[in-house]
Design a protein around this motif. Structure first.
Motif, PDB file in Angstrom:
ATOM      1  N   HIS A   4       6.348 -64.261  50.804  1.00 54.33           N
ATOM      2  CA  HIS A   4       5.396 -63.456  51.559  1.00 54.33           C
ATOM      3  C   HIS A   4       4.619 -62.576  50.585  1.00 54.33           C
ATOM      4  O   HIS A   4       3.699 -61.882  50.977  1.00 54.33           O
ATOM      5  N   THR A  55      -4.931 -56.424  53.502  1.00 55.08           N
ATOM      6  CA  THR A  55      -3.892 -55.471  53.912  1.00 55.08           C
ATOM      7  C   THR A  55      -3.005 -55.043  52.750  1.00 55.08           C
ATOM      8  O   THR A  55      -2.236 -54.108  52.884  1.00 55.08           O
ATOM      9  N   VAL A  56      -3.087 -55.740  51.617  1.00 62.81           N
ATOM     10  CA  VAL A  56      -2.243 -55.371  50.474  1.00 62.81           C
ATOM     11  C   VAL A  56      -2.706 -54.024  49.926  1.00 62.81           C
ATOM     12  O   VAL A  56      -3.862 -53.864  49.584  1.00 62.81           O
ATOM     13  N   PRO A  57      -1.793 -53.040  49.853  1.00 58.49           N
ATOM     14  CA  PRO A  57      -2.236 -51.691  49.498  1.00 58.49           C
ATOM     15  C   PRO A  57      -2.486 -51.490  48.003  1.00 58.49           C
ATOM     16  O   PRO A  57      -2.976 -50.442  47.614  1.00 58.49           O
ATOM     17  N   ASP A  58      -2.146 -52.472  47.160  1.00 57.66           N
ATOM     18  CA  ASP A  58      -2.157 -52.254  45.712  1.00 57.66           C
ATOM     19  C   ASP A  58      -3.435 -51.625  45.184  1.00 57.66           C
ATOM     20  O   ASP A  58      -3.410 -50.693  44.392  1.00 57.66           O
ATOM     21  N   LYS A  59      -4.580 -52.160  45.599  1.00 60.52           N
ATOM     22  CA  LYS A  59      -5.830 -51.674  45.038  1.00 60.52           C
ATOM     23  C   LYS A  59      -6.641 -50.862  46.053  1.00 60.52           C
ATOM     24  O   LYS A  59      -7.776 -50.517  45.805  1.00 60.52           O
ATOM     25  N   ALA A  60      -6.032 -50.591  47.206  1.00 62.08           N
ATOM     26  CA  ALA A  60      -6.790 -49.935  48.272  1.00 62.08           C
ATOM     27  C   ALA A  60      -7.106 -48.489  47.912  1.00 62.08           C
ATOM     28  O   ALA A  60      -6.379 -47.848  47.166  1.00 62.08           O
ATOM     29  N   ASN A  61      -8.185 -47.995  48.467  1.00 61.79           N
ATOM     30  CA  ASN A  61      -8.559 -46.602  48.265  1.00 61.79           C
ATOM     31  C   ASN A  61      -7.704 -45.717  49.172  1.00 61.79           C
ATOM     32  O   ASN A  61      -7.754 -45.840  50.390  1.00 61.79           O
ATOM     33  N   LEU A 110      -5.151 -60.871  55.450  1.00 63.62           N
ATOM     34  CA  LEU A 110      -3.895 -60.720  54.729  1.00 63.62           C
ATOM     35  C   LEU A 110      -4.137 -60.125  53.347  1.00 63.62           C
ATOM     36  O   LEU A 110      -3.425 -59.228  52.908  1.00 63.62           O
ATOM     37  N   LEU A 111      -5.159 -60.610  52.667  1.00 66.99           N
ATOM     38  CA  LEU A 111      -5.439 -60.112  51.324  1.00 66.99           C
ATOM     39  C   LEU A 111      -5.909 -58.663  51.362  1.00 66.99           C
ATOM     40  O   LEU A 111      -5.630 -57.882  50.469  1.00 66.99           O
ATOM     41  N   LEU A 140      -5.901 -48.234  55.536  1.00 68.37           N
ATOM     42  CA  LEU A 140      -5.739 -49.612  55.083  1.00 68.37           C
ATOM     43  C   LEU A 140      -6.318 -50.550  56.120  1.00 68.37           C
ATOM     44  O   LEU A 140      -6.249 -50.277  57.318  1.00 68.37           O
ATOM     45  N   TYR A 141      -6.857 -51.658  55.650  1.00 70.02           N
ATOM     46  CA  TYR A 141      -7.272 -52.659  56.611  1.00 70.02           C
ATOM     47  C   TYR A 141      -6.026 -53.219  57.278  1.00 70.02           C
ATOM     48  O   TYR A 141      -5.059 -53.564  56.599  1.00 70.02           O
ATOM     49  N   ALA A 142      -6.018 -53.277  58.590  1.00 66.52           N
ATOM     50  CA  ALA A 142      -4.875 -53.851  59.295  1.00 66.52           C
ATOM     51  C   ALA A 142      -5.379 -54.881  60.285  1.00 66.52           C
ATOM     52  O   ALA A 142      -6.354 -54.629  60.993  1.00 66.52           O
ATOM     53  N   LEU A 166       2.049 -62.023  47.977  1.00 65.32           N
ATOM     54  CA  LEU A 166       0.869 -62.720  47.474  1.00 65.32           C
ATOM     55  C   LEU A 166       0.727 -62.561  45.964  1.00 65.32           C
ATOM     56  O   LEU A 166       0.159 -63.409  45.286  1.00 65.32           O
ATOM     57  N   GLY A 167       1.276 -61.475  45.428  1.00 66.73           N
ATOM     58  CA  GLY A 167       1.233 -61.268  43.991  1.00 66.73           C
ATOM     59  C   GLY A 167       2.054 -62.320  43.261  1.00 66.73           C
ATOM     60  O   GLY A 167       1.607 -62.932  42.285  1.00 66.73           O
TER      61      GLY A 167
END
Lengths: 300, 340, 346
Positions: free
Chosen positions: C223, C267-273, C264-265, C278-280, C225-226
């Motif tokens: 699950h 929603t990943v918080p890694d690079k989110a502002n 899905l891509l 967060l986009y959900a 993606l990284g």
């Protein structure tokens, strides 16, 4: 604001009712799926009905001795024949259901709460409390249940009440063990930690949160033990330590007939059959109850 | 400047009042070593941690399993025994409370557990689960409980349909919302979130993280956010602390730590994170071996055994958490911090 | 069994065609897989991505025919080399399991027998599939394998029991056990999800090296993606029992074509502002109790059109190696999918 909560209340009641319905519907489906369980419950329900309506079902007075009608084989007049004192065995078996059920239920009502309390206390507190309570139960578990029950019944004197106490005393340690094991498994679960971190007292945690988790396995164990309890009661009756003549108790009846086993088989065999069927009914039911009470079963 | 002094100085002047202070906290467990043997070993799960949370902070605590971050969180709500040190909530000690005081703490500090499946009692309805705090603290009775529970459930995205259901009827994300409602109904000041989304899927995680952010504003909460997921920590927190083997090895503002990690462990941790961008070159530092166990750890720097730049002094003397670099809030416990 | 007659010359190792799996539960029939088709080339790593309940594990287990009641493989074909796994007899399937296809599970400690020394468990894997081997040479081979896995003091470690090992070490043993028979296909079901990031990095690097050495194909279920971006050549994104998008990893992650993959891509918080929510993806995963008769993502989709809730979208072919099951791409050629694979020319 007021009307809002009013509506809420009615809706809430409705929702609560629906949730309950859903729970029962699931239980019913799980019950239906397990055919042996259906057989078991049917037997137990029949037993209850028979015990409740014993006076209506009985064709004769179970205590009436007609010595001229001694040891008659089964006929339309006497479905199960008559015993050595000319009493109608069918009527005695039907009335005996009451005695047997009373013994079984009273033993359950005495031994499970005692076992549950001791087991939960031992499991929850651990340490010295655990050591003392469990060593105590070990003393009881060291002897076979029947021997223990005989010893207590002999010490207390013959009679149904004393037989009940004796069997209960012999039985509680196994429930205590079970409750302790369940408590140990549940104690460190997050939902118990949550309630602790909310400031709940030990008593509240034990009564409100741990005991419900122990109940299902205790109930299962109890229904599987019902057979043994009935057999122990019958055994005590057989040895003259349980119910006293002329009480129509199944064990006693088997015992009475043992002299005539070869020529008048029905005197012992038919009450024995009653014991067999009821014990089987409880055992079949016990297995199924486990599945119904397991919340994980409902997920799938 | 040492971290403690820094904290003390801050209490006097800074913008937001300090809500929680952890001073030199040690949590030890003793375990039996091997069966039959009576010899006991000490697990030093938390081994001298200092940190402070200002009101409104989201303090992210990162580290790998066994580093003591969960134990730290549990110690704050009184679920782990404190061997040494102090935990102060608004300046008052909350270590070893019993009775009424423990009750009072419970209203101020609440913990959200990681596993949404084991944190809800399987034989209770949502109404009972969420309302338990009200009942325990005598804040409501009868239908008032149901009403307040419903109001809180609506806030976290449920409606009356869900009020009397059992936990097994809900998915992981929904269960975590229920846990959140259960904690919020007591209106706490501090919420400790122990890996609240690590058991959830990313799309559900996003919903929960958003909800947490909204709720933090709305209820004026302070978060201690424990996670092993650096992406989540970076997104959620304004300050972070990195834990390794019971020690806080680096702490500072999130952007400082992520952009200028000073401790070699933090650097490894950041490089280990797989990127979803296939074009990002993976220049990861692979560590040798497994993290050592916190059972009777050796003296010196906790990271010395695996550190790529280890020097003799690291094995002898434990470094203190002191200020390095340009940012005023950035503290690192390393003899040779990477400062640019 | 069509393939029996045609010579196998493609480089396809595994081809799954229109796989349907149902689970009979208390609430009715769960349609867990609704026509899943994909193929896996030799020496390729294919990622199966998706969230809990999307069917990625069910797909993997189907490949080994490990679906137990109340689950049932209703229809479809699973062609491994030239055999249809679904029509083989049990003996033949057992020979494939662990020999030609191995599977690594998520929880290493739960997949190892707690009362057997780990070295013996690795040796056992060899003995099952090579009856000519004797126990001591199997042990030696097992130890060699452990050394190859970068396990320090392989001899001593092989004498240990699983509970004496850390999670990362246990997963290495598990991987050794699964690769010691040099399988043609390795199914890895979330192999690093239970591990810490630094250990995950070690394990992924190790798997990468071994897979190169043994030249095995990998079906990687995750699950994360990284992890997928770093380890896979191609990926298939699953949603509610369907593969919604499939293609080369770079093309899918950089230029996702299905709204679900896009969501899905995001929603990943890694690079989110951190200053923005967060986009959900709105809503919840649909119930699988109804047989599929429309796009199962339509209720949650930003671009949903009327036909999305009426028809099942076909698989559209964007480029040679990128396809998506979404009406937004109506007009593109419709992919043959895996269904006609046996007619394809080499």
């Amino acid at each position: 604001m007021n009307t809002e909560t009013q509506i809420d209340k009615r809706l809430a009641r409705n929702q609560r009712w629906k949730a309950r319905q859903r729970y029962f519907k699931d239980s019913y489906t799980l019950w239906r799926r397990n055919h042996l369980m259906v057989v078991g419950t049917t037997i137990i329900i029949l037993l209850l009905l028979i015990a409740l309506s014993a006076p209506l079902l009985a064709t004769h007075n179970p205590l009436d001795q007609i010595l001229s009608d001694r040891l008659l084989p089964p006929t339309w007049e006497h479905f199960f024949g008559t015993d050595s004192l000319g009493r109608d065995i069918f009527s005695r078996v039907v009335h005996g259901a009451r005695v047997t059920l009373t013994i079984a239920l009273l033993v359950a009502l005495i031994s499970t709460p005692v076992g549950l309390i001791i087991g939960v206390l031992a499991g929850y507190f651990g340490g010295a409390v655990d050591e003392i309570l469990m060593r105590l139960s070990d003393v009881f578990l060291a002897f076979p249940k029947l021997i223990l029950a005989i010893a207590f019944a002999a010490a207390l004197g013959p009679g149904v009440e004393n037989a009940i106490i004796a069997i209960a005393v012999a039985n509680w340690p196994s429930y205590a063990r079970l409750a302790r094991a369940e408590t140990l498994a549940v104690r460190d679960n997050d939902y118990i930690q949550v309630i602790r971190s909310m400031g709940a007292s030990n008593l509240r945690i034990m009564v409100g949160h741990i005991t419900p988790m122990c109940l299902s396995s205790i109930i299962v164990r109890l229904s599987l033990d019902m057979g043994t309890i009935i057999l122990t009661a019958a055994g005590l009756g057989f040895l003259g330590l349980g119910a006293q003549p002329p009480t129509p108790e199944w064990g006693l009846m088997v015992s009475d007939g043992r002299l005539y086993l070869v020529d008048q088989w029905w005197v012992s065999t038919l009450p024995g059959f009653a014991i067999l069927i009821v014990v089987m009914g409880f055992n079949l039911m016990g297995d199924g109850i486990r599945d119904i009470l397991d919340p994980h079963q409902r997920q799938s | 400047m040492r971290y403690n002094n820094h904290v003390n100085r801050k209490t006097n002047q800074s913008h937001n009042p300090i809500l929680l202070t952890v001073e030199d906290l040690h949590v030890y467990f003793s375990i039996r070593e091997g069966w039959l043997s009576r010899q006991r070993a000490t697990v030093k799960a938390v081994n001298g941690v200092n940190l402070s949370l200002q009101q409104g902070d989201v303090f992210g605590l990162v580290g790998e399993s066994g580093c003591g971050k969960t134990t730290l969180g549990r110690a704050i709500v009184g679920l782990s025994p404190v061997s040494h040190g102090q935990i102060l909530l608004k300046g008052r000690s909350i270590v070893g409370l019993t009775g009424q005081d423990a009750h009072e703490r419970a209203r101020q500090v609440q913990l959200i557990f990681q596993d949404p499946y084991s944190s809800l009692h399987p034989r209770k309805t949502v109404c009972d689960l969420v309302g338990v705090g009200l009942k325990l603290h005598g804040l409501a009775n009868g239908y008032e409980i149901d009403e307040q529970v419903l109001a809180m459930l609506k806030r976290v995205g449920f409606n009356i349909d869900h009020l009397y259901r059992y936990a097994h009827e809900f998915s992981g994300g929904q269960r975590q919302r229920i846990s959140l409602a259960r904690a919020l109904i007591l209106r706490p000041k501090l919420l400790i979130l122990d890996e609240p989304t690590s058991a959830l899927d990313v799309s559900v995680q996003a919903q929960i993280l958003n909800l947490l952010k909204e709720i933090r504003q709305e209820f004026n909460l302070t978060f201690l956010f424990i996670s092993h997921d650096l992406g989540v920590i970076r997104y959620m927190s304004n300050r972070i602390g990195v834990m390794y083997l019971g020690h806080l090895v680096e702490t500072g503002a999130t952007s400082d730590v992520f952009e200028h990690p000073q401790h070699p462990y933090t650097q490894v941790l950041l490089s280990s994170l797989p990127s979803i961008d296939p074009d990002t070159p993976s220049n990861r530092t692979l560590l040798e071996g497994d993290p050592p166990t916190p059972i009777d750890p050796p003296p010196g720097c906790p990271f010395a055994q695996r550190c790529p730049g280890v020097k003799p002094i690291c094995r002898e003397q434990a470094p203190e958490l002191i200020h390095h670099g340009n940012s005023p809030d950035h503290f690192t416990a390393c003899h040779f911090p990477h400062v640019d | 069994m069509l393939l029996k007659d045609t010579p196998v010359t493609t480089d396809k190792l595994l081809s799954v065609q229109d796989l349907r799996v149902h689970f009979h539960t208390l609430r009715g029939i769960v349609h867990a897989l609704e026509g899943v088709s994909f193929h896996l080339n030799r020496q390729e790593t294919l990622g199966l991505a998706g969230e809990t309940g999307c069917g990625k594990s069910v797909t993997a287990r189907s490949v080994l025919r490990l679906i137990d009641p109340p689950g049932r493989i209703v229809s479809g074909r699973i062609i491994f080399e030239d055999r249809d796994i679904l029509t083989l007899d049990d003996t033949a399937v057992r020979a494939i399991r662990g020999g030609e296809i191995s599977m690594i599970m998520q929880e290493p400690k739960m997949s190892l027998n707690p009362v057997i020394r780990v070295g013996d468990q690795v040796a056992e894997a060899l003995l099952i599939h090579d009856t000519s081997l004797n126990r001591s040479s199997a042990r030696t081979q097992a130890e060699e394998m452990l050394t190859q896995m970068g396990i320090p003091e392989a001899h001593r470690t092989s004498r240990r029991y699983p509970h004496e090992l850390s999670g990362g070490m246990a997963q290495r043993i598990m991987i050794a056990m699964m690769l010691v028979t040099r399988p043609k296909l390795l199914i890895a079901d979330e192999p690093t999800s239970a591990l810490d990031v630094t250990i995950q990095a070690q394990i992924l690097a190790l798997m990468d090296k071994l897979v190169q050495d043994i030249r095995t194909s990998v079906l990687m279920i995750t699950h994360d993606l990284g992890v997928m971006a770093e380890t896979c050549d191609r990926v298939a994104v699953m949603y509610a029992g369907n593969i919604v998008e499939m293609g080369a990893v770079r093309s899918v992650l950089k230029d996702p074509q299905h709204p679900y993959t896009q969501g899905l891509l995001k929603t990943v918080p890694d690079k989110a502002n951190p200053d923005h929510p967060l986009y959900a993806i709105k809503g919840n995963v649909p119930s699988l109790l109804q047989p599929q008769n429309h796009c199962r993502f339509s209720d949650r989709c930003e671009y949903a059109m009327a036909r999305c809730s009426r028809e099942i979208p076909p698989v559209y072919q964007m480029t040679d190696d990128h396809e998506a099951a979404c009406f937004l791409h109506d007009g593109q050629s419709i992919s043959s999918g895996g269904k006609q694979v046996d007619l394809m020319n080499p």
